[in-house]
Design an enzyme around this catalytic site. Structure first.
Site, PDB file in Angstrom:
ATOM      1  N   ARG A  15       5.919  84.425 -20.609  1.00 24.56           N
ATOM      2  CA  ARG A  15       5.208  85.666 -20.926  1.00 24.56           C
ATOM      3  C   ARG A  15       4.596  85.558 -22.313  1.00 24.56           C
ATOM      4  NH1 ARG A  15       9.093  90.644 -22.222  1.00 24.56           N
ATOM      5  NH2 ARG A  15       7.107  91.316 -23.066  1.00 24.56           N
ATOM      6  N   ASP A 195       0.391  84.379 -28.385  1.00 26.42           N
ATOM      7  CA  ASP A 195       0.297  82.919 -28.502  1.00 26.42           C
ATOM      8  C   ASP A 195       1.432  82.317 -29.329  1.00 26.42           C
ATOM      9  OD1 ASP A 195      -2.072  82.858 -26.973  1.00 26.42           O
ATOM     10  OD2 ASP A 195      -3.285  83.261 -28.760  1.00 26.42           O
ATOM     11  N   ARG A 196       2.591  82.955 -29.281  1.00 24.14           N
ATOM     12  CA  ARG A 196       3.779  82.483 -30.004  1.00 24.14           C
ATOM     13  C   ARG A 196       3.592  82.460 -31.524  1.00 24.14           C
ATOM     14  NH1 ARG A 196       5.067  83.336 -25.460  1.00 24.14           N
ATOM     15  NH2 ARG A 196       6.489  82.116 -24.148  1.00 24.14           N
ATOM     16  N   MET A 197       2.584  83.151 -32.010  1.00 28.61           N
ATOM     17  CA  MET A 197       2.374  83.240 -33.460  1.00 28.61           C
ATOM     18  C   MET A 197       3.100  84.478 -33.983  1.00 28.61           C
ATOM     19  SD  MET A 197       0.688  80.613 -34.425  1.00 28.61           S
ATOM     20  CE  MET A 197      -0.085  81.042 -35.987  1.00 28.61           C
TER      21      MET A 197
END
Length: 217
Positions: A15, A195-197
């Site tokens: 996700r 975006d996993r940032m």
């Protein structure tokens, strides 16, 4: 491994985390104040048991263990929970008085991680909290030698009934039960981002006060 014994695929659990920015200019000067803000927002969001936290400890031999416990209070001193001193976590903390806490507030894409030293609360504080607990929980604290092996559920229930008969109204505080205070040395606030940032802001204690750092996701 045949097809019938294969574990389920985790691919469907992927996700994206879309959350509000967590900026240095928008947080409180100290972590307890910031925790208060986020805890209230977790309550407002209707999260089930937002005071549930993963408590990680380690023995003198550095063998780790973790379990979920409930935060019962917090203030500028730190974070408080109660347990059996003879349980595994109690034994770990007697040998190695450091712990980590994790509040996993997944529905609002946040988590809070705490690391710090651990001390027992004064007996009078533990006694005051014990007196506020429901009667059944107070008997349960006596009946369960937490983390010890029991022969059966029937033996455990029989022990409970025996103690309820002994103290039908007001059981005393067990000498093997009480509170622990986690005094934070570091507190990290994690906000999920696209975006996993992710945003990670960490407060660390220094002789001059709290220092705020941004960590890479």
């Amino acid at each position: 491994m045949d097809a019938t014994s294969r574990p389920p695929s985790l691919a469907g659990l992927r996700r994206s985390y879309v959350g509000e920015p967590l900026l240095e200019t928008a947080v409180a000067a100290d972590p307890i104040a910031q925790f208060t803000t986020w805890f209230q927002e977790a309550l407002d969001a209707g999260l089930p048991e937002p005071n549930a936290m993963v408590l990680a400890t380690a023995s003198a031999g550095a063998r780790p263990s973790a379990r979920t416990v409930l935060l019962k209070e917090y203030d500028q001193r730190g974070f408080v929970f109660y347990t059996n001193y003879e349980s595994r976590k109690g034994r770990d903390l007697a040998e190695n008085p450091w712990a980590s806490l994790l509040f996993p507030w997944h529905p609002i894409r946040r988590q809070v991680r705490v690391e710090g030293t651990v001390t027992r609360l004064p007996q009078e504080e533990s006694a005051a909290y014990f007196a506020s607990r429901p009667y059944g929980s107070r008997i349960g604290a006596w009946a369960s030698r937490q983390s010890a092996v029991v022969r059966s559920r029937e033996d455990l229930d029989a022990r409970y009934e025996e103690l309820a008969s002994r103290w039908p109204e007001d059981p005393p505080v067990p000498d093997f039960w009480g509170g622990f205070l986690v005094t934070p040395r570091e507190v990290e606030f994690w906000q999920g981002r696209l975006d996993r940032m992710h945003d990670r802001l960490r407060y660390r204690r220094s002789p001059a006060g709290w220092v705020l750092d941004r960590l890479a996701p």
